[in-house]
Design an enzyme around this catalytic site. Sequence first.
Site, PDB file in Angstrom:
ATOM      1  N   GLN A   1      93.644  91.191  35.725  1.00 15.46           N
ATOM      2  CA  GLN A   1      92.807  90.016  35.766  1.00 15.46           C
ATOM      3  C   GLN A   1      93.082  89.320  34.384  1.00 15.46           C
ATOM      4  O   GLN A   1      93.112  88.256  34.217  1.00 15.46           O
ATOM      5  CB  GLN A   1      91.317  89.886  36.157  1.00 15.46           C
ATOM      6  CG  GLN A   1      90.892  89.041  37.125  1.00 15.46           C
ATOM      7  CD  GLN A   1      91.289  88.447  37.870  1.00 15.46           C
ATOM      8  OE1 GLN A   1      91.341  89.372  38.473  1.00 15.46           O
ATOM      9  NE2 GLN A   1      91.207  87.130  38.153  1.00 15.46           N
TER      10      GLN A   1
ATOM     11  N   GLU B   1      94.737 115.105  45.561  1.00 15.59           N
ATOM     12  CA  GLU B   1      94.182 116.233  45.346  1.00 15.59           C
ATOM     13  C   GLU B   1      96.235 116.926  45.132  1.00 15.59           C
ATOM     14  O   GLU B   1      96.506 117.328  46.596  1.00 15.59           O
ATOM     15  CB  GLU B   1      93.460 116.563  46.545  1.00 15.59           C
ATOM     16  CG  GLU B   1      93.210 117.764  46.213  1.00 15.59           C
ATOM     17  CD  GLU B   1      91.613 117.680  45.484  1.00 15.59           C
ATOM     18  OE1 GLU B   1      90.918 118.122  44.635  1.00 15.59           O
ATOM     19  OE2 GLU B   1      90.713 117.268  46.713  1.00 15.59           O
TER      20      GLU B   1
ATOM     21  N   ALA C   1     101.667 122.277  47.106  1.00 19.82           N
ATOM     22  CA  ALA C   1     101.584 121.553  48.262  1.00 19.82           C
ATOM     23  C   ALA C   1      99.648 121.925  49.386  1.00 19.82           C
ATOM     24  O   ALA C   1     100.216 122.989  49.632  1.00 19.82           O
ATOM     25  CB  ALA C   1     102.534 122.148  49.996  1.00 19.82           C
ATOM     26  N   LEU C   2      99.159 120.956  49.066  1.00 23.61           N
ATOM     27  CA  LEU C   2      97.899 121.482  48.891  1.00 23.61           C
ATOM     28  C   LEU C   2      97.758 119.926  49.671  1.00 23.61           C
ATOM     29  O   LEU C   2      96.527 120.219  51.260  1.00 23.61           O
ATOM     30  CB  LEU C   2      97.405 120.933  47.432  1.00 23.61           C
ATOM     31  CG  LEU C   2      95.158 121.309  48.162  1.00 23.61           C
ATOM     32  CD1 LEU C   2      95.152 122.543  48.646  1.00 23.61           C
ATOM     33  CD2 LEU C   2      94.510 120.930  46.632  1.00 23.61           C
TER      34      LEU C   2
END
Lengths: 369, 390
Positions: free
Chosen positions: A337, A364, A127-128
């Site tokens: 596209q 992150e 858990a960052l």
Amino acid sequence: MISFGPTEEQELVRETLRDFAQKEIRPLARECDETAQVPDAVLDAAWSLGLTATQIPETYGGAGEARSPVTNVLALEELAWGDAALALAILSPSSFALPILDMGTEEQKKTYLPLFTGERFHAASLALCEPSPTFDALDLRTTAEPKGDRFLLSGRKCFVVLGDRASHFLVVARASGREGFAGMDAFIVPRDAKGLEIGGTEKNLGLRGLPTSSLVLDRVEVPAASRLGGDAGIDARRLVASSRVGLAAAMLGLSRAVLEYAIPYAKDRIAFGEAIARRQTVAFWLADMRIEIDGIRWLAWQAASVLERGADATREAHLARGYAAEASMKVADDGLQVLGGHGFIREHPVELWYRAARSLGILEGTVAI
Amino acid sequence: MIDFDLTQNDRKILDTVRREALVARTYARHYDEHEHEFPPDTLPEAKDFPDTWSLFAGRTDQDTSMGVISLLMLMGQTWGDYSVRMRRNKGGLGNAALRAAGTPEQQVKWGDLTLAMAITEPGCGSDSAGVQCTAVLDGDEWVINGEKIFVTTGCRADGVVVWATLDKSAGRAGIKSFLIEKGAPGFVVAHKEKKLGIRADDTAAYVFQNCRIPRGNLLGGDESIPREGSGGFRGVMKTFNMTRPGVAAIGLGMAEAALDFTREELEKAGVEIQYGPGIHGQSAVAQKLLRLEAQFEAAKLTTLHAAWLGDQRKPNNDEASICKAKAGAAVREITQGCIELLGPMGISRDHLLEKWFRDVRITDIYEGTGQIQRLILARSILGYSSKDLK
């Protein structure tokens, strides 16, 4: 020695996972995205490949094979080719177990690593990330305040992978009075810790097949022994670099998926009497996608090889992640596209990859290699 | 195994190259401003340095492979200056063609000469199959007629490999390469070009007017004629798989010089540049520099990869085009961006950055433009012929 040659063993890992991704992951990707759920069956099937357990030493019940960030990058590319959300779910136990393996005290290794050597998938996560528009890994708002032989953790976390079922979280927090990498510490927090509130599944733009949760830590009290690495703390540079390289590898797999889908489409799609791939505009987009994919891959490999030899990979990981974020977004954008209006329709996977590319590029700490 | 670390032997070589490059750099401005002066074959300071190639003794198969280390050396040299070298390398692009396609007798006879390569004509560049220069067999001699332009080191070279057609209606199949020595009757070096950059490297224009050369000067020998689709054109295209990574490396050495200079100047001015923080953790200027550095690194790795494949005797056609296209674009972006970051200092001729900006621009043009590389690559990944994708 500069060498771009995987070992025979690594080639085997690539082949196995390419096959697994094609047969087991890709067919589930759309449904997982629509339902925002990941079936236990696919997690267990992937678990039997031993992606996490093989690297855990025999002493702790694992297979004791080499701990190789390079092999993990090769694996992640293939899994993410299948689907990035499922790849991150499958590897989420590694985001908890590998930092403990790399930086934990003997006691921590003995206590937690055996959780990951069983028959079935075991969820636990790093858990960052934090829910702030100015979030920066080096400037965390979650704090760890020493209190006797304990720590008090306070703050908020988000994008915690499989937070709905994780048994433990590795919560990264800032020790008061210290800045940057030196101020970063990680704490092992059990899901039932007092003061820890686990939010419902988050609703995100991309990677919807990856259930994630927010955490609120309100003076969560943990014993000093739950500080990763004990008094020595952690090598936060390694932790952050490991996650950044992992994300680059996921973006690599995703980019390859886009190109490999766009090529046959462009050859089949007829406009003005011939395949659109026979027009330089479209053909050059495809060529550029191919060029950028190589760039992402070598940067990710280079950073992983620095980690593998135990050196500081902060620079290489930063370059790899930054490059991958920009290039994979471009690849997904151009790929969409190529399909034109069909790229916008959920019948094709390209819009899913387009959302996933945007999401991966800003994350992150959701993976470790 | 996958590894990107240099060995001690590798470092020894590259450190020596760096020492030489620092000396070469002191001459860089002079030869930029005196375009028609040739740098000497050996700079005065060179006698104090060990010959780089002598450092290759004692290398093992644990060291970085030859093609890869050679490109790193080339990058190291052009980091000093594009064309001022401590010791001038024997051999031009024509020597690469000779090595790829020459008969054993031709290797012996021509191997010690510096050979330029003359492909481009006033009316054909990238479309090298459109060569108008003709070769006609007359008894035991070839008679060459036509014009060639943009011949790199064409003034200094002892001789040249010239592309000429035996039969214009045959297209590529009609094109052959010929070895022509300076002084051959009817071979005139018409003039020397004035250029935007790489001014110390001369670029010549040739005229061949009933230039007669011995029959044996056909590159690859007489045998290269009857075999349809072999020899001439394909032989020379093979050369490009070796030279394209080299051209990429040349550009990248200069781009690295620009990055190093810019970083140093920014740091002197108090700009902090770190690899750790995300976008909220440092200035836009620092982020821009790191972005350019990532472009450099990606281009460098694609280039080394192409060379590494060559060293492993694996096909590297796609990768030669990938690295050339990537580097061609990256060096432009890097040098343009560095000037933006340093402002007026970036365009001042008191510094070399403006020179690197000019010097690297050719990278995306010679040895096949970026567009040609994309065309080659696109055909390959689509499984298309040159007719399917024009």
